[in-house]
Design an enzyme around this catalytic site. Sequence first.
Site, PDB file in Angstrom:
ATOM      1  N   GLN A   1     -32.025 -24.609   7.134  1.00 51.91           N
ATOM      2  CA  GLN A   1     -32.244 -24.336   5.721  1.00 51.91           C
ATOM      3  C   GLN A   1     -33.686 -23.869   5.495  1.00 51.91           C
ATOM      4  O   GLN A   1     -34.631 -24.542   5.891  1.00 51.91           O
ATOM      5  CB  GLN A   1     -31.946 -25.598   4.886  1.00 51.91           C
ATOM      6  CG  GLN A   1     -32.040 -25.384   3.386  1.00 51.91           C
ATOM      7  CD  GLN A   1     -30.981 -24.423   2.854  1.00 51.91           C
ATOM      8  OE1 GLN A   1     -29.812 -24.498   3.204  1.00 51.91           O
ATOM      9  NE2 GLN A   1     -31.405 -23.483   2.013  1.00 51.91           N
TER      10      GLN A   1
ATOM     11  N   ASP B   1     -25.682 -17.574   9.402  1.00 52.78           N
ATOM     12  CA  ASP B   1     -26.433 -17.114   8.219  1.00 52.78           C
ATOM     13  C   ASP B   1     -26.642 -15.602   8.276  1.00 52.78           C
ATOM     14  O   ASP B   1     -26.966 -14.977   7.262  1.00 52.78           O
ATOM     15  CB  ASP B   1     -27.805 -17.804   8.170  1.00 52.78           C
ATOM     16  CG  ASP B   1     -27.894 -18.860   7.075  1.00 52.78           C
ATOM     17  OD1 ASP B   1     -27.044 -18.849   6.164  1.00 52.78           O
ATOM     18  OD2 ASP B   1     -28.819 -19.694   7.146  1.00 52.78           O
TER      19      ASP B   1
ATOM     20  N   LYS C   1     -23.240 -27.368   1.315  1.00 53.01           N
ATOM     21  CA  LYS C   1     -22.733 -26.698   2.520  1.00 53.01           C
ATOM     22  C   LYS C   1     -21.927 -27.678   3.368  1.00 53.01           C
ATOM     23  O   LYS C   1     -20.833 -27.366   3.830  1.00 53.01           O
ATOM     24  CB  LYS C   1     -23.897 -26.094   3.321  1.00 53.01           C
ATOM     25  CG  LYS C   1     -24.486 -24.865   2.622  1.00 53.01           C
ATOM     26  CD  LYS C   1     -25.783 -24.373   3.248  1.00 53.01           C
ATOM     27  CE  LYS C   1     -26.356 -23.222   2.401  1.00 53.01           C
ATOM     28  NZ  LYS C   1     -27.676 -22.753   2.873  1.00 53.01           N
TER      29      LYS C   1
END
Length: 287
Positions: A102, A125, A58
């Site tokens: 995460q 997200d 990422k």
Amino acid sequence: MTSHTSPAQIIDGLALSKQLRADVTQRVQALKARGITPGLAVILVGENPASQVYVRNKVKGCEDCGFHSVLEKYDADLTEAALLARIDALNRDPAIHGILVQLPVPKHIDANKVIEAISPAKDVDGFHIASAGALMTGMSGFVPCTPYGCMKMLESIGYDLRGKHAVVIGRSNIVGKPMALLLLQKNATVTICHSATRDLKALTLQADVIVAAVGKRNVLTADMVKPGAVVLDVGMNRNPEGKLCGDVDFEGVRQVASYITPVPGGVGPMTITMLLVNTLESAERSA
Ligand code: NAP
């Protein structure tokens, strides 16, 4: 797409990502010219090896496209309060347009609390209930990256979902459920399957589009697929040789399907690409 004889065409997630990321890079340059650099903060708590790989990819994706990215790594014993305080600071940081924690987080931290602590304006997200609610009700909000990437893959082959039967295998909040809502938005008739589904094969055999998001090898085999169906494989598993593989028996199913996504090189890279798109759009909105 009903009669079908040759092996499926591959929907190449790397090639499509490259195209989309070129567009992202251009838009980043345009924003930078106005004095704004899109910024993503990625937080990793603990040492989960898979998570380490994901966050690295990422951050690399961000750097390649000219974003400002911050990777914050914390030991597994970070307290929930400390993590929430850090998120609060990032919510107020004008250089940061997207915040990603995460998952999974260590067991002593409540993942839902963490997700809800992120400002919906920076929820790139798309996991916050405000984002989920927006998707559910057809309002604008961040779309979770993996199902968003799957939709882009269908778009890339010019697939018209209207009136098609889509079967989604898996009902998680991050993949299966938002995937089903996005397909519904495009006027597909959607069936959602899960671990209590009786006779999965009877359902998948009726599907024009199948999205497998389970996390188990060979959940979908050739005998379960209608000739000409489009198959998207979200799963990430290891085969007995330790190689990355999806939920779909790729070699078998590609003889039956019209289009199929490979693992690796399919949905995975698209997920990161859509994270970049969401972060860019967040920065564009703030501008
Ligand atoms: P998850 O939260 O574990 O959800 C898995 C879903 O599969 C659950 O809804 C479960 O049903 C269902 N399921 C389990 N066994 C089944 C069976 N035999 N038949 C039908 N359904 C079954 O997983 P997730 O987070 O959605 O992720 C799914 C997979 O996608 C994993 O392999 C993950 O690593 C991968 N993934 C990939 C990406 C990417 O970028 N490529 C991104 C995210 C996730 P119940 O709800 O009844 O338990």
